[in-house]
Write a protein that holds these residues in place. Structure first.
Motif, short mmCIF file in Angstrom:
data_model
loop_
_atom_site.label_atom_id
_atom_site.label_comp_id
_atom_site.label_asym_id
_atom_site.label_seq_id
_atom_site.Cartn_x
_atom_site.Cartn_y
_atom_site.Cartn_z
N ARG A 1 0.86 -1.27 -0.12
CA ARG A 1 0.18 -0.09 0.00
C ARG A 1 0.64 1.10 0.13
NH1 ARG A 1 -2.06 3.68 3.50
NH2 ARG A 1 -0.97 2.77 5.05
N ILE B 1 -4.55 8.42 -0.90
CA ILE B 1 -5.85 7.61 -0.95
C ILE B 1 -6.04 7.12 -2.04
CG2 ILE B 1 -8.52 7.92 -0.43
CD1 ILE B 1 -7.64 10.39 1.45
N THR C 1 -8.66 3.99 -2.23
CA THR C 1 -9.98 3.85 -2.20
C THR C 1 -10.50 4.26 -0.95
OG1 THR C 1 -9.21 1.82 -0.63
CG2 THR C 1 -9.40 1.49 -3.34
N ALA C 2 -11.88 4.33 -0.75
CA ALA C 2 -12.54 4.80 0.45
C ALA C 2 -12.08 4.15 1.80
CB ALA C 2 -14.12 4.80 0.28
N SER C 3 -11.58 3.06 1.75
CA SER C 3 -11.17 2.47 3.11
C SER C 3 -9.93 3.09 3.62
CB SER C 3 -10.92 0.94 2.97
OG SER C 3 -10.11 0.64 1.78
N ASP C 4 -9.21 3.59 2.67
CA ASP C 4 -7.81 4.16 3.19
C ASP C 4 -8.10 5.35 4.10
OD1 ASP C 4 -6.61 2.46 1.72
OD2 ASP C 4 -6.20 3.94 -0.09
N ASP C 5 -9.20 6.39 3.87
CA ASP C 5 -9.56 7.23 4.99
C ASP C 5 -10.91 7.74 4.23
OD1 ASP C 5 -9.83 9.58 6.31
OD2 ASP C 5 -7.67 10.03 6.18
N PRO C 6 -12.04 7.06 4.83
CA PRO C 6 -13.45 7.48 4.63
C PRO C 6 -13.63 8.72 4.51
CG PRO C 6 -13.39 5.64 6.07
CD PRO C 6 -11.79 5.99 5.95
#
Length: 298
Positions: A25, A36, A38-43
């Motif tokens: 990553r 960032i 994807t959204a899961s990296d930092d919503p």
């Protein structure tokens, strides 16, 4: 105490998998320059970035519309400048006719030039904008002005020019109608020129007709000047709006960079730390798996 063989492998294997994924990553962040992916990296940051992207798209549309309106207003001003030049020449001819006795040849020459001026003004009044629409035609109509069989020229459009949206709930007109730009009634430039030309062609004393023409032409020039001033004021307003969008875009880009872009120095440090832990874990796992259960329990 009983120790399951699976425990000897699962826990470090799971840790190595996590560390490998973390290293991958971070390497992706460094390679792409984006923190960032994807959204899961930092919503929370991801949602903010999506909002910024939408605002950037919206501002892009407003900026394009502002550019269109600026182009129309510039074309309006240029065309009205040409109209003004034609009217000033007609006023010079009317002044000349009012200040002296004209010969038949003089009257014919002035009448001929005035007819040419009227034709030029008719062409200018039907100028088409960059979209192919009548520049001074209002809301509807294929042309702004039409000429009847008897030579009478009249406005053919209806309503006001369609407003161009330049912001949320904000719009502006990119031109003016012919009735506003070229006056009406006693100052209708086409009617004034037609009446004066008819008097010249009829012969005799044309001083009264010249005086009336001068009054009408001055009124027409005033209308043109007011139309140019209005267009200029709107152009100045658009310059401010364009500048506002640029400033907002720069501020938004700065915020986006802080949220999304990778801090390379920090990322490299994190990667080195992660790889060090991974290597240590792998070494420990290799040593552990080389031991027999007897050695481990001893």
């Amino acid at each position: 105490m009983r120790i399951a063989t699976s425990q000897l492998y699962n826990r470090p294997a799971s840790l190595m998998t996590q560390l490998s994924a973390e290293a991958d990553r971070i390497q992706t962040q460094i390679a792409t320059g984006k923190r960032i992916q994807t959204a899961s990296d930092d919503p929370a940051a991801f949602l903010r970035l999506q909002g910024m992207k939408q605002q950037t798209a919206d501002d892009g549309a407003w900026s394009a519309n502002i550019g269109t309106a600026q182009g129309l207003l510039a074309q309006t001003d240029t065309t009205l400048d040409s109209v003004e030049s034609q009217l000033q020449r007609a006023l010079e001819l009317a002044t000349q006719a009012a200040n002296g006795t004209l010969s038949d040849a003089n009257r014919d020459a002035i009448a001929e030039e005035l007819n040419a001026i009227r034709d030029a003004l008719f062409g200018l009044s039907n100028t088409r904008d960059v979209r192919g629409q009548p520049l001074f035609g209002g809301a509807t109509g294929d042309v702004a002005y039409v000429q009847a069989a008897d030579g009478t020229i009249s406005f053919a459009g209806t309503g006001e020019p369609s407003a161009i949206p330049i912001g949320e709930g904000t719009s502006i007109q990119g031109t003016v109608t012919g009735t506003r730009a070229f006056a009406s009634g006693s100052s209708d430039m086409f009617a004034v020129l037609a009446s004066f030309t008819a008097a010249l062609e009829a012969g005799g004393d044309v001083k009264a007709a010249a005086d009336a023409a001068m009054t009408g032409l001055n009124g027409a020039l005033e209308s043109v000047n007011l139309a140019r001033a209005s267009a200029g004021a709107r152009a100045a307003r658009l310059d401010l709006d364009a500048g506002r969008l640029v400033d907002a875009g720069e501020a938004r880009e700065s915020a986006r960079t802080a949220l999304e872009d990778t801090d390379i120095t920090t990322a490299v440090t994190q990667l080195q730390k992660t790889l060090t832990i991974l290597q240590a874990t792998q070494a420990s796992f290799t040593k552990l798996t080389s031991l027999s259960l007897f050695d481990y329990l001893r």
